[in-house]
Design a protein around this motif. Sequence first.
Motif, PDB file in Angstrom:
ATOM      1  N   VAL A  89       0.858  -1.185   0.000  1.00  0.00           N
ATOM      2  CA  VAL A  89       0.000   0.000   0.000  1.00  0.00           C
ATOM      3  C   VAL A  89       0.894   1.235   0.000  1.00  0.00           C
ATOM      4  CG1 VAL A  89      -1.757   1.305   1.249  1.00  0.00           C
ATOM      5  CG2 VAL A  89      -1.843  -1.190   1.246  1.00  0.00           C
ATOM      6  N   PHE A  90       0.780   2.038  -1.044  1.00  0.00           N
ATOM      7  CA  PHE A  90       1.605   3.243  -1.133  1.00  0.00           C
ATOM      8  C   PHE A  90       1.121   4.285  -0.125  1.00  0.00           C
ATOM      9  CE2 PHE A  90       2.160   7.552  -2.910  1.00  0.00           C
ATOM     10  CZ  PHE A  90       3.551   7.603  -2.887  1.00  0.00           C
ATOM     11  N   GLU A  91       2.049   4.773   0.666  1.00  0.00           N
ATOM     12  CA  GLU A  91       1.720   5.849   1.602  1.00  0.00           C
ATOM     13  C   GLU A  91       2.417   7.118   1.122  1.00  0.00           C
ATOM     14  OE1 GLU A  91       2.189   5.162   5.731  1.00  0.00           O
ATOM     15  OE2 GLU A  91       1.441   3.100   5.640  1.00  0.00           O
ATOM     16  N   PRO A  92       1.655   8.084   0.675  1.00  0.00           N
ATOM     17  CA  PRO A  92       2.280   9.306   0.148  1.00  0.00           C
ATOM     18  C   PRO A  92       3.052  10.035   1.245  1.00  0.00           C
ATOM     19  CG  PRO A  92      -0.095   9.600   0.406  1.00  0.00           C
ATOM     20  CD  PRO A  92       0.190   8.156   0.643  1.00  0.00           C
ATOM     21  N   PRO A  93       4.151  10.662   0.874  1.00  0.00           N
ATOM     22  CA  PRO A  93       4.910  11.409   1.880  1.00  0.00           C
ATOM     23  C   PRO A  93       4.081  12.571   2.440  1.00  0.00           C
ATOM     24  CG  PRO A  93       5.696  11.901  -0.342  1.00  0.00           C
ATOM     25  CD  PRO A  93       4.735  10.784  -0.473  1.00  0.00           C
ATOM     26  N   ARG A  94       4.460  13.025   3.623  1.00  0.00           N
ATOM     27  CA  ARG A  94       3.734  14.141   4.237  1.00  0.00           C
ATOM     28  C   ARG A  94       3.876  15.406   3.379  1.00  0.00           C
ATOM     29  NH1 ARG A  94       6.561  14.937   9.624  1.00  0.00           N
ATOM     30  NH2 ARG A  94       4.940  16.523   9.947  1.00  0.00           N
ATOM     31  N   PRO A  95       2.875  16.247   3.391  1.00  0.00           N
ATOM     32  CA  PRO A  95       2.981  17.515   2.626  1.00  0.00           C
ATOM     33  C   PRO A  95       4.177  18.336   3.112  1.00  0.00           C
ATOM     34  CG  PRO A  95       0.715  17.140   3.362  1.00  0.00           C
ATOM     35  CD  PRO A  95       1.564  16.116   4.035  1.00  0.00           C
ATOM     36  N   LEU A  96       4.819  19.030   2.162  1.00  0.00           N
ATOM     37  CA  LEU A  96       6.000  19.837   2.495  1.00  0.00           C
ATOM     38  C   LEU A  96       5.679  20.907   3.537  1.00  0.00           C
ATOM     39  CD1 LEU A  96       7.708  20.299  -0.986  1.00  0.00           C
ATOM     40  CD2 LEU A  96       8.587  19.031   0.976  1.00  0.00           C
ATOM     41  N   ALA A  97       4.480  21.471   3.484  1.00  0.00           N
ATOM     42  CA  ALA A  97       4.104  22.524   4.430  1.00  0.00           C
ATOM     43  C   ALA A  97       4.133  21.994   5.869  1.00  0.00           C
ATOM     44  CB  ALA A  97       2.710  23.048   4.091  1.00  0.00           C
ATOM     45  N   GLU A  98       3.679  20.712   6.060  1.00  0.00           N
ATOM     46  CA  GLU A  98       3.690  20.108   7.396  1.00  0.00           C
ATOM     47  C   GLU A  98       5.121  19.904   7.882  1.00  0.00           C
ATOM     48  OE1 GLU A  98       1.534  16.545   8.124  1.00  0.00           O
ATOM     49  OE2 GLU A  98      -0.335  17.308   7.264  1.00  0.00           O
ATOM     50  N   ILE A  99       5.966  19.403   6.975  1.00  0.00           N
ATOM     51  CA  ILE A  99       7.370  19.157   7.333  1.00  0.00           C
ATOM     52  C   ILE A  99       8.055  20.479   7.698  1.00  0.00           C
ATOM     53  CG2 ILE A  99       9.594  18.313   6.489  1.00  0.00           C
ATOM     54  CD1 ILE A  99       8.009  16.388   4.661  1.00  0.00           C
ATOM     55  N   ASP A 100       7.794  21.554   6.878  1.00  0.00           N
ATOM     56  CA  ASP A 100       8.377  22.883   7.154  1.00  0.00           C
ATOM     57  C   ASP A 100       7.927  23.405   8.512  1.00  0.00           C
ATOM     58  OD1 ASP A 100       9.762  22.933   4.818  1.00  0.00           O
ATOM     59  OD2 ASP A 100       8.257  24.082   3.696  1.00  0.00           O
ATOM     60  N   ALA A 101       6.637  23.196   8.834  1.00  0.00           N
ATOM     61  CA  ALA A 101       6.118  23.662  10.125  1.00  0.00           C
ATOM     62  C   ALA A 101       6.804  22.944  11.283  1.00  0.00           C
ATOM     63  CB  ALA A 101       4.601  23.449  10.175  1.00  0.00           C
ATOM     64  N   ASP A 102       7.008  21.641  11.139  1.00  0.00           N
ATOM     65  CA  ASP A 102       7.700  20.870  12.186  1.00  0.00           C
ATOM     66  C   ASP A 102       9.136  21.342  12.356  1.00  0.00           C
ATOM     67  OD1 ASP A 102       5.468  19.415  12.678  1.00  0.00           O
ATOM     68  OD2 ASP A 102       6.117  17.588  11.647  1.00  0.00           O
ATOM     69  N   LEU A 103       9.812  21.593  11.224  1.00  0.00           N
ATOM     70  CA  LEU A 103      11.197  22.058  11.285  1.00  0.00           C
ATOM     71  C   LEU A 103      11.287  23.423  11.957  1.00  0.00           C
ATOM     72  CD1 LEU A 103      12.520  20.998   7.739  1.00  0.00           C
ATOM     73  CD2 LEU A 103      13.252  20.077   9.946  1.00  0.00           C
ATOM     74  N   LEU A 104      10.308  24.266  11.677  1.00  0.00           N
ATOM     75  CA  LEU A 104      10.284  25.601  12.271  1.00  0.00           C
ATOM     76  C   LEU A 104      10.157  25.512  13.793  1.00  0.00           C
ATOM     77  CD1 LEU A 104      10.369  28.602  11.532  1.00  0.00           C
ATOM     78  CD2 LEU A 104       7.861  28.573  11.434  1.00  0.00           C
ATOM     79  N   VAL A 105       9.284  24.594  14.258  1.00  0.00           N
ATOM     80  CA  VAL A 105       9.101  24.405  15.705  1.00  0.00           C
ATOM     81  C   VAL A 105      10.406  23.940  16.347  1.00  0.00           C
ATOM     82  CG1 VAL A 105       7.945  23.007  17.458  1.00  0.00           C
ATOM     83  CG2 VAL A 105       6.631  23.961  15.559  1.00  0.00           C
ATOM     84  N   VAL A 106      11.051  22.976  15.696  1.00  0.00           N
ATOM     85  CA  VAL A 106      12.321  22.446  16.230  1.00  0.00           C
ATOM     86  C   VAL A 106      13.389  23.540  16.233  1.00  0.00           C
ATOM     87  CG1 VAL A 106      14.168  20.779  15.857  1.00  0.00           C
ATOM     88  CG2 VAL A 106      11.785  20.076  15.550  1.00  0.00           C
ATOM     89  N   THR A 107      13.457  24.303  15.156  1.00  0.00           N
ATOM     90  CA  THR A 107      14.452  25.389  15.063  1.00  0.00           C
ATOM     91  C   THR A 107      14.239  26.428  16.165  1.00  0.00           C
ATOM     92  OG1 THR A 107      14.525  25.096  12.659  1.00  0.00           O
ATOM     93  CG2 THR A 107      15.445  27.119  13.531  1.00  0.00           C
ATOM     94  N   ASP A 108      12.988  26.805  16.367  1.00  0.00           N
ATOM     95  CA  ASP A 108      12.683  27.791  17.424  1.00  0.00           C
ATOM     96  C   ASP A 108      13.090  27.256  18.798  1.00  0.00           C
ATOM     97  OD1 ASP A 108      11.703  29.516  15.550  1.00  0.00           O
ATOM     98  OD2 ASP A 108       9.584  29.052  15.902  1.00  0.00           O
ATOM     99  N   ARG A 109      12.865  25.943  19.024  1.00  0.00           N
ATOM    100  CA  ARG A 109      13.211  25.333  20.304  1.00  0.00           C
ATOM    101  C   ARG A 109      14.731  25.360  20.510  1.00  0.00           C
ATOM    102  NH1 ARG A 109      11.481  19.830  19.991  1.00  0.00           N
ATOM    103  NH2 ARG A 109       9.357  20.674  19.926  1.00  0.00           N
ATOM    104  N   ILE A 110      15.493  25.065  19.440  1.00  0.00           N
ATOM    105  CA  ILE A 110      16.959  25.073  19.540  1.00  0.00           C
ATOM    106  C   ILE A 110      17.475  26.481  19.822  1.00  0.00           C
ATOM    107  CG2 ILE A 110      19.101  24.733  18.229  1.00  0.00           C
ATOM    108  CD1 ILE A 110      17.645  22.436  16.751  1.00  0.00           C
ATOM    109  N   LEU A 111      16.881  27.468  19.125  1.00  0.00           N
ATOM    110  CA  LEU A 111      17.298  28.859  19.341  1.00  0.00           C
ATOM    111  C   LEU A 111      17.030  29.295  20.772  1.00  0.00           C
ATOM    112  CD1 LEU A 111      16.056  30.495  15.993  1.00  0.00           C
ATOM    113  CD2 LEU A 111      18.436  30.120  16.706  1.00  0.00           C
TER     114      LEU A 111
END
Length: 611
Positions: A581-603
């Motif tokens: 069963v093909f599982e499409p990758p997560r939308p780029l916008a979701e991945i960007d939002a997660d990265l932004l949260v992680v980046t803010d936490r590191i800062l």
Amino acid sequence: MNQPALSAFIWSVADLLRGDYKQSEYGRVILPFTVLRRLDCVLEKTKPAVLAEYEAKTAAGVNPGPYLLRKSGQHFFNTSPMDMVKLLGAPDDIRENLTKYVQSFSPEVEDIFERFDFFSQIDRLAKCHLLYLVAERFAQIDLHPTEVSNAQMGLVFEELIRKFAEASNETAGEHFTPREVIRLMVSLLFVEDEEELTGTSAVRTIYDPTAGTGGMLSVAGEYLAERNPKARLTMHGQELNDESYAICKADMLIKGQDVANIVPGNTLSDDGHPHKTFDYMLSNPPFGVEWKKIEREVRKEHEQHGYDGRFGPGLPRVSDGSLLFLLHLCSKMRHVNQGGCRFGIVLNGSPLFTGGAGSGESEIRRYVLENDLVEAIIGLPTDMFYNTGISTYVWILSNRKPVQRKGKVQLIDASSFWQKMRKSLGSKRKELSDQHIADITRLFRDFTEAKLATALDEGGKEVARHILLPGDAAPEAPAGGKVKLAPLSRIFKTQDFGYRAITVERPLRDEAGKIVLGQKGKLKGKPQPDSSLRDTENVPLAEDVATYFKREVLPHAPDAWIDHDKTKTGYEIPFNRHFYVFEPPRPLAEIDADLLVVTDRILAMIEGLQA
């Protein structure tokens, strides 16, 4: 005493052996003594009557054998006045008395202890001053069938063998199959015949060419006895390992089976049941074990006897002999005019797809599919067996398919049907529950396509699952979660697994780019093929080759042609592909939002360190 406690008690004998015996040698003592004590307990109640009859018939000059069998109430007897407890009364003579006691069993039992090489162990234990201590330990346990059932005793032997295999780095999977896997196989074997088997005093034959300690035969007998006490299974088997054979023979003797049907030796090179056919068969041959040692005998049968022998369709590569067992079982199927046959065999993934068109493996698959023998293949979870964590598959084959199954093959992906074991046993970390077995059996019996709907919560954790039959609506997703759908049971035409392997040629060109023509032979005046550009394509059997070639090849290579002389028919069963069963990758916008949260936490953490 429950089965684990009993296994632990018997295993404790190893403490006595430690130092005088290597770990890998413990089984040579513990297994035959366990069998001896079991037989000793079985004969205990009828012992006085047997001894009296023996004395009377011997005095009368009559062969006492048949009379002693009647008095013992078993298919064996012992004419010695000794038993395991009485032997302890004369510590100084225990070596001589134990030897005589074992030699006083009827011939069928004598063979069991010869297979164990038990008399050598008696001598060795006596020299180490351990014989009395070991005999005393075994005399403390009651192994009568009223105290320890045949099913429990089978589990005890399997547990002991597993421990001995671990201690000596042997392959436990060569000896036995997990009981819940056997129960699944037996359910699949009998489910389509429930009405016939439960309504009459049916007598059927069952055969296991890799019998081990007799686990598969025993579970099949217990399954049928639970549903119809009047029914009887006549059990047949063959086993290569002497110790496993001895245990199996002892178990069959106690069950009242004809032990002449349990044969020692290598099934592939020396068939112990020539010309016999059976109603049902079960087998779990060793995974990925080479057959080089018996290659001469197998090839001779293949070449000289062809389809009149067992291996007519073809021979697999020498590195894995499991498909030879599949062919062997096919040759043992009762003719359809005599009621036909159904059998189950456990194989790893290799026999599904190994070998290209024209290879031995492909020709064997072609044979069973074109002859419409394959009813179903069930994919099991990983980590189900004691010696390997690889994926395994149960193949169900029959020459008496119901009408709705004719020309069809059912694939069931049961890889997600498992529960975690409380304690791992070797590589075995998962097991099938009774509900899992019932669900798989129902899918097979109903011969229907189905999907598995898995409800996941917000964090992706499974909270519920449902089997969806055609027409069923998917359940609602939990709050914040989702429902994941995956195929569970699929039905195919037998020809869906076949293909034609075509050889695609392209012309050889000279340095100027002109096509080089052949100068002689069949290619005279025709384009010479360029071997460096040669390619192959697999065309499904259901599709026209010319149509496929025009659609898939010519748009990319207009100068190509097919060398029809090299076309071969092949068969493969790409099990996993049919359930992917093909599982499409997560939308780029979701991945960007997660990265932004992680980046803010590191800062924020960096700023906290600088403050």
